[in-house]
Design an enzyme around this catalytic site. Structure first.
Site, PDB file in Angstrom:
ATOM      1  N   GLY A  14      33.860  67.182  24.231  1.00 22.68           N
ATOM      2  CA  GLY A  14      33.283  66.675  25.473  1.00 22.68           C
ATOM      3  C   GLY A  14      31.930  66.000  25.286  1.00 22.68           C
ATOM      4  O   GLY A  14      31.605  65.045  25.989  1.00 22.68           O
ATOM      5  N   ASN A  15      31.138  66.473  24.286  1.00 22.96           N
ATOM      6  CA  ASN A  15      29.775  65.937  24.128  1.00 22.96           C
ATOM      7  C   ASN A  15      29.746  64.524  23.531  1.00 22.96           C
ATOM      8  O   ASN A  15      28.690  63.921  23.453  1.00 22.96           O
ATOM      9  CB  ASN A  15      28.902  66.895  23.303  1.00 22.96           C
ATOM     10  CG  ASN A  15      29.377  67.063  21.877  1.00 22.96           C
ATOM     11  OD1 ASN A  15      30.563  66.907  21.592  1.00 22.96           O
ATOM     12  ND2 ASN A  15      28.473  67.393  20.977  1.00 22.96           N
TER      13      ASN A  15
HETATM   14  P1  ADP Z   1      34.625  70.645  23.211  1.00 20.18           P
HETATM   15  O1  ADP Z   1      34.228  70.144  24.553  1.00 20.18           O
HETATM   16  O2  ADP Z   1      33.780  70.085  22.121  1.00 20.18           O
HETATM   17  O3  ADP Z   1      36.074  70.519  22.914  1.00 20.18           O
HETATM   18  P2  ADP Z   1      34.294  73.443  24.049  1.00 20.18           P
HETATM   19  O4  ADP Z   1      33.175  73.311  25.010  1.00 20.18           O
HETATM   20  O5  ADP Z   1      35.656  73.704  24.573  1.00 20.18           O
HETATM   21  O6  ADP Z   1      34.270  72.179  23.106  1.00 20.18           O
HETATM   22  O7  ADP Z   1      33.986  74.565  22.943  1.00 20.18           O
HETATM   23  C1  ADP Z   1      32.774  74.603  22.247  1.00 20.18           C
HETATM   24  C2  ADP Z   1      31.977  75.783  22.754  1.00 20.18           C
HETATM   25  O8  ADP Z   1      32.564  76.995  22.290  1.00 20.18           O
HETATM   26  C3  ADP Z   1      30.563  75.886  22.263  1.00 20.18           C
HETATM   27  O9  ADP Z   1      29.674  75.118  23.028  1.00 20.18           O
HETATM   28  C4  ADP Z   1      30.274  77.390  22.364  1.00 20.18           C
HETATM   29  O10 ADP Z   1      29.511  77.665  23.515  1.00 20.18           O
HETATM   30  C5  ADP Z   1      31.635  78.034  22.527  1.00 20.18           C
HETATM   31  N1  ADP Z   1      31.923  79.153  21.629  1.00 20.18           N
HETATM   32  C6  ADP Z   1      32.534  80.290  22.029  1.00 20.18           C
HETATM   33  N2  ADP Z   1      32.692  81.142  21.011  1.00 20.18           N
HETATM   34  C7  ADP Z   1      32.189  80.549  19.915  1.00 20.18           C
HETATM   35  C8  ADP Z   1      32.083  80.939  18.538  1.00 20.18           C
HETATM   36  N3  ADP Z   1      32.545  82.119  18.104  1.00 20.18           N
HETATM   37  N4  ADP Z   1      31.497  80.074  17.686  1.00 20.18           N
HETATM   38  C9  ADP Z   1      31.038  78.882  18.119  1.00 20.18           C
HETATM   39  N5  ADP Z   1      31.116  78.464  19.409  1.00 20.18           N
HETATM   40  C10 ADP Z   1      31.687  79.273  20.303  1.00 20.18           C
HETATM   41 MG    MG Z   2      32.959  71.250  26.091  1.00 25.89          MG
END
Ligand code: ADP
Ligand code: MG
Length: 309
Positions: free
Chosen positions: A10-11
């Protein structure tokens, strides 16, 4: 030249505090491509991406304009989000590539992902999507549109949709040929438009597919050399969010599987990324890496993030 599939989180389009205008998403996307321009120059790259906030906004536009124009089904909103994000990413990439003199063209491919109608997710919709409704409206929607809805604290009611497992990519050959012809496919956005195989071909179905699981499937289909998940944290942590949190720099599939099975990774965020990486690494014997978009170059080189082998 290696074949590398890069899944943008998402970022790559929106960060905390950003407004969701076209222009600010274009700016973020441009920053994202700047970080991977060397990788694109030296390898055959496939880009996939999420669509959560974008499809959320399309759903709002849909639901609140019903008196003016008919709402489209969720799967069609998913397709719209692929088109929208595809345009943003293609424009962003073109500006970077012209500046850096990269010859490779991008090609946005609307992608449909096949799911199994017997997937148990259809019996148990679990993903909240779209706007919040008051109780009366929610009850009406449950009757008229056959929606499942759930109350979320005092915010109101939200629609719940199934999140089935991706089993095939309809456009697999198109993506493969596009890549072999020297293009950089931008595809499988938001995990792809969920479709069910029917006698008439493929029919869109109202569900959401996890983008990391769909990207992992595509990485296996295309037999890529490396599967890279870029997100907003440095990698996979143990004891995440506690004073004892600890980044895992590299790990074997068999070990990471134990952590996944023990339930330490949340289902809505890190869980599917870990599963996606494991499924790719196990099936291919190649490496998957989960790391930060801000350090994309190092992550792709395996010098930052969590390498799963
Ligand atoms: P994206 O939008 O990049 O697909 P998500 O927001 O779904 O990603 O997932 C990334 C998030 O997962 C991170 O911002 C973090 O807050 C969360 N997270 C939860 N558990 C963990 C973990 N064990 N290690 C790293 N990040 C984690
Ligand atoms: Mg996200």
């Amino acid at each position: 030249m290696k074949k590398i599939l890069i899944a943008f989180g998402g970022n790559a389009l929106l960060r905390n505090g950003d407004d969701s205008t076209f222009e600010s998403q274009l700016e973020r996307a441009t920053e994202a491509f700047e970080r991977i321009s060397d990788v694109i120059l030296e390898n055959n790259v496939i880009i996939t991406h999420g669509n959560g906030p974008q499809v959320g906004n399309i759903l709002l536009q849909n639901e609140f304009s019903q008196k003016v124009t008919k709402a489209m089904p969720l799967h069609a909103c998913g397709a719209m989000s692929q088109g929208l994000i595809g345009e943003i990413l293609a424009e962003a990439y073109d500006s970077v590539r012209l500046r850096k003199g990269i010859m490779k063209d991008a090609s946005v491919i609307l992608t449909r992902t096949v799911v199994d109608p017997d997937d148990k997710a259809f019996q148990n919709p679990s993903k909240p999507i779209g706007p919040y409704y008051d109780r009366m409206t929610a009850e009406g929607l449950m009757k008229t549109r056959n929606w499942q809805m759930k109350e979320e604290g005092n915010k109101g009611y939200r629609r719940l949709v199934p999140s089935p497992v991706p089993i095939d990519i309809v456009e697999r050959s198109a993506i493969f040929n596009c890549l072999n012809d020297g293009f950089m496919p931008i595809c499988t956005g938001g995990g792809g438009v969920p479709v069910i195989k029917s006698q008439r071909g493929f029919m869109g179905t109202d569900a959401v597919i996890d983008k990391d699981l769909a990207s992992s499937l595509l990485a296996r289909i295309l037999e890529v050399d490396k599967f890279v998940i870029l997100t907003d944290v440095k990698g996979v942590y143990r004891n995440y969010g506690t004073p004892e949190e600890e980044l895992i720099p590299e790990i074997k599939v068999s070990e990471l599987e134990k952590d996944l099975d023990s339930g330490i990774f949340p289902k809505g965020s890190m869980g599917p990324k870990v599963r996606a990486a494991i499924e790719f690494a196990r099936a291919s014997g190649k490496e998957a890496v989960i790391g930060s978009l801000d350090e994309a170059g190092k992550v792709i080189d395996g010098k930052s993030g969590t390498v799963i082998h």
